[in-house]
Scaffold this motif. Sequence first.
Motif, mmCIF file in Angstrom:
data_model
loop_
_atom_site.group_PDB
_atom_site.id
_atom_site.type_symbol
_atom_site.label_atom_id
_atom_site.label_comp_id
_atom_site.label_asym_id
_atom_site.label_seq_id
_atom_site.Cartn_x
_atom_site.Cartn_y
_atom_site.Cartn_z
ATOM 1 N N LEU A 34 0.906 -1.083 0.151
ATOM 2 C CA LEU A 34 -0.274 -0.131 -0.234
ATOM 3 C C LEU A 34 1.229 1.644 -0.213
ATOM 4 O O LEU A 34 0.260 1.946 -0.819
ATOM 5 C CB LEU A 34 -0.753 0.112 0.861
ATOM 6 N N LEU A 35 2.009 1.649 0.586
ATOM 7 C CA LEU A 35 2.507 2.574 0.825
ATOM 8 C C LEU A 35 3.035 3.184 -0.417
ATOM 9 O O LEU A 35 3.703 4.326 -0.791
ATOM 10 C CB LEU A 35 3.986 2.555 2.042
ATOM 11 N N PRO A 36 4.405 2.341 -1.684
ATOM 12 C CA PRO A 36 4.506 2.751 -2.027
ATOM 13 C C PRO A 36 3.350 3.533 -3.609
ATOM 14 O O PRO A 36 3.581 4.081 -4.510
ATOM 15 C CB PRO A 36 4.846 1.372 -3.670
ATOM 16 N N ILE A 56 9.050 0.865 6.469
ATOM 17 C CA ILE A 56 8.855 0.269 5.217
ATOM 18 C C ILE A 56 9.232 2.237 4.083
ATOM 19 O O ILE A 56 9.394 2.191 3.689
ATOM 20 C CB ILE A 56 7.764 -0.232 4.860
ATOM 21 N N ALA A 57 8.178 2.982 5.363
ATOM 22 C CA ALA A 57 8.315 4.295 4.988
ATOM 23 C C ALA A 57 10.100 5.089 4.252
ATOM 24 O O ALA A 57 10.183 4.972 2.896
ATOM 25 C CB ALA A 57 7.990 5.313 5.617
ATOM 26 N N LYS A 58 11.203 4.334 4.640
ATOM 27 C CA LYS A 58 11.917 4.854 4.481
ATOM 28 C C LYS A 58 12.547 3.914 2.796
ATOM 29 O O LYS A 58 13.214 4.610 2.997
ATOM 30 C CB LYS A 58 13.179 4.408 5.996
ATOM 31 N N SER A 59 12.216 2.674 3.537
ATOM 32 C CA SER A 59 12.274 1.872 2.152
ATOM 33 C C SER A 59 12.085 2.635 0.836
ATOM 34 O O SER A 59 12.481 2.188 -0.204
ATOM 35 C CB SER A 59 12.165 0.230 2.535
ATOM 36 N N VAL A 60 10.546 3.165 1.264
ATOM 37 C CA VAL A 60 10.345 3.899 -0.247
ATOM 38 C C VAL A 60 10.658 4.239 -0.881
ATOM 39 O O VAL A 60 10.728 5.108 -1.815
ATOM 40 C CB VAL A 60 8.446 3.264 -0.188
ATOM 41 N N THR A 61 10.772 5.308 0.445
ATOM 42 C CA THR A 61 11.443 6.963 -0.175
ATOM 43 C C THR A 61 13.401 6.203 -0.768
ATOM 44 O O THR A 61 13.636 6.906 -2.035
ATOM 45 C CB THR A 61 11.767 7.680 1.314
ATOM 46 N N SER A 108 1.857 3.200 -8.911
ATOM 47 C CA SER A 108 3.205 2.662 -7.574
ATOM 48 C C SER A 108 4.019 3.226 -7.718
ATOM 49 O O SER A 108 4.598 3.300 -8.694
ATOM 50 C CB SER A 108 2.643 1.850 -7.425
ATOM 51 N N TRP A 109 4.764 3.546 -6.955
ATOM 52 C CA TRP A 109 6.323 4.073 -6.932
ATOM 53 C C TRP A 109 7.177 3.728 -5.766
ATOM 54 O O TRP A 109 6.966 4.194 -4.426
ATOM 55 C CB TRP A 109 6.302 5.389 -7.117
ATOM 56 N N GLY A 110 8.291 2.672 -5.514
ATOM 57 C CA GLY A 110 8.776 3.050 -4.304
ATOM 58 C C GLY A 110 8.945 0.940 -3.485
ATOM 59 O O GLY A 110 8.758 0.839 -2.749
ATOM 60 N N SER A 111 8.041 0.128 -4.371
ATOM 61 C CA SER A 111 7.433 -0.959 -4.415
ATOM 62 C C SER A 111 8.776 -2.514 -4.744
ATOM 63 O O SER A 111 9.434 -1.632 -4.951
ATOM 64 C CB SER A 111 6.624 -1.763 -5.180
ATOM 65 N N ILE A 112 9.257 -3.337 -3.043
ATOM 66 C CA ILE A 112 10.027 -3.687 -3.882
ATOM 67 C C ILE A 112 9.702 -4.666 -4.591
ATOM 68 O O ILE A 112 10.866 -4.991 -5.528
ATOM 69 C CB ILE A 112 9.694 -4.770 -2.545
ATOM 70 N N ALA A 114 8.526 -3.465 -7.509
ATOM 71 C CA ALA A 114 8.912 -2.896 -8.589
ATOM 72 C C ALA A 114 9.334 -2.990 -10.495
ATOM 73 O O ALA A 114 9.144 -2.267 -11.184
ATOM 74 C CB ALA A 114 9.188 -1.210 -8.521
ATOM 75 N N ALA A 115 10.750 -3.978 -10.080
ATOM 76 C CA ALA A 115 10.462 -4.659 -11.447
ATOM 77 C C ALA A 115 9.662 -5.358 -12.320
ATOM 78 O O ALA A 115 10.002 -5.686 -13.265
ATOM 79 C CB ALA A 115 12.357 -5.635 -10.698
ATOM 80 N N ASP A 116 8.636 -5.434 -12.009
ATOM 81 C CA ASP A 116 7.600 -6.156 -12.465
ATOM 82 C C ASP A 116 6.953 -4.951 -12.918
ATOM 83 O O ASP A 116 5.857 -4.054 -12.206
ATOM 84 C CB ASP A 116 6.251 -7.279 -11.565
ATOM 85 N N PRO A 117 6.416 -5.044 -13.916
ATOM 86 C CA PRO A 117 5.726 -3.761 -14.917
ATOM 87 C C PRO A 117 4.462 -3.438 -14.103
ATOM 88 O O PRO A 117 3.740 -2.579 -14.053
ATOM 89 C CB PRO A 117 5.922 -3.917 -16.186
ATOM 90 N N SER A 118 3.905 -4.872 -14.029
ATOM 91 C CA SER A 118 2.835 -4.752 -13.691
ATOM 92 C C SER A 118 1.846 -4.344 -11.556
ATOM 93 O O SER A 118 1.190 -3.574 -11.519
ATOM 94 C CB SER A 118 1.395 -5.956 -13.677
ATOM 95 N N SER A 119 2.976 -4.084 -11.029
ATOM 96 C CA SER A 119 3.144 -2.899 -9.593
ATOM 97 C C SER A 119 3.442 -1.683 -9.814
ATOM 98 O O SER A 119 3.005 -1.099 -9.299
ATOM 99 C CB SER A 119 4.356 -4.253 -9.267
ATOM 100 N N THR A 120 3.614 -0.952 -11.395
ATOM 101 C CA THR A 120 3.687 0.257 -10.783
ATOM 102 C C THR A 120 2.675 0.758 -11.922
ATOM 103 O O THR A 120 2.885 2.401 -11.744
ATOM 104 C CB THR A 120 4.914 0.823 -11.597
#
Length: 345
Positions: A34-36, A56-61, A108-112, A114-120
């Motif tokens: 959710l956070l990304p 989690i927020a720090k890792s997303v940032t 979405s931006w900053g997900s673990i 993120a390499a998956d195009p469907s997640s962005t």
Amino acid sequence: MTTIREPAQQKRQRQQENDNPNNSSLFFRCADLLLPWLTPTELANASLTCKTLNHIAKSVTARRCSDASRSLEKLPIPCSNSVDDQLYPYFFYTPSQIPPSQFPQRQSWGSISAADPSSTGRFGVEWVSLVDESGGCDCERCGDDGHYRCPCLRFDGLEDLVSECGPSCGCELECGNRLTQREVSVLLKIVKDSKKGWCVCSAQSISKGQFICEYAGELLITNEARKRHQEYDKLASGGGFSSALLVVREHLPSGKACLRLNIDATRMGNVARFINHSCDGGNLSTVLVRSSGSLLPRLTFFASKNIKENEELTFSYGGVRLRRNGSPCFCGSSSCFGWLPSEDT
């Protein structure tokens, strides 16, 4: 004042539920999904809730700072800021032109993952085109072997207008005559400057004539472009706001007509939205690329000279300056006019 105490049995049960590692793991996974999707302000507020969300927020940032393209380009575009506390510029990313109707509510931006195009939220992967199925080539290699010249191939150095294979052709994206259609292929970075704001710099040496990127954003009709221009002028008058609305005019061969292209990268665009103006023309050339089968050209950038690593990328926004009290120019060139090009849209 009456104090209501929680029964001891219920308190022990709640503590057991909170201490359950399965519950913590599930919470962590949901939060990471959710956070990304949050804006910087929303993300900052969420980070204050608990230690887990703060982590989690720090890792997303950190992931956002490492790649402004939201993993929609094959090469990451990191952000660097030693001027103030803005860690990264926040905008929606599209690799190519999109119609306004495709502007997303969230991306979405900053997900673990993120390499998956469907997640962005992969908006704008295909450029906007009014496709004419006729006129494309049937080549398989489009002259890559040097013995056959593709009829679509009319690129000869840096010209104002070039042609490539496109939607109506039989070749694939790997075709040698689709140079500007394969995402950003040089290392770039976005850097904050104390006067100019965010800039685009090269993260490698770039040779003269090398393709950099296209100017991506919302493709607007002229009435909408004029309306937004007026809105952006009002916002800019208050300070702290800069638009990325670019108007391109292509003069047709007859000389009696002009095709107008309105690309607005203010809310949704790519790395090109941060390329600044230079009064001496800069180190980039603008080239309109028309792909076979696509009735609308795309604006692309090529290196007009050899570019060193860490050098800022710039081009000329135009030569017309109707307002002497317009936005100041900080290009620093010996031919600087003192203010940015401006004209009625």
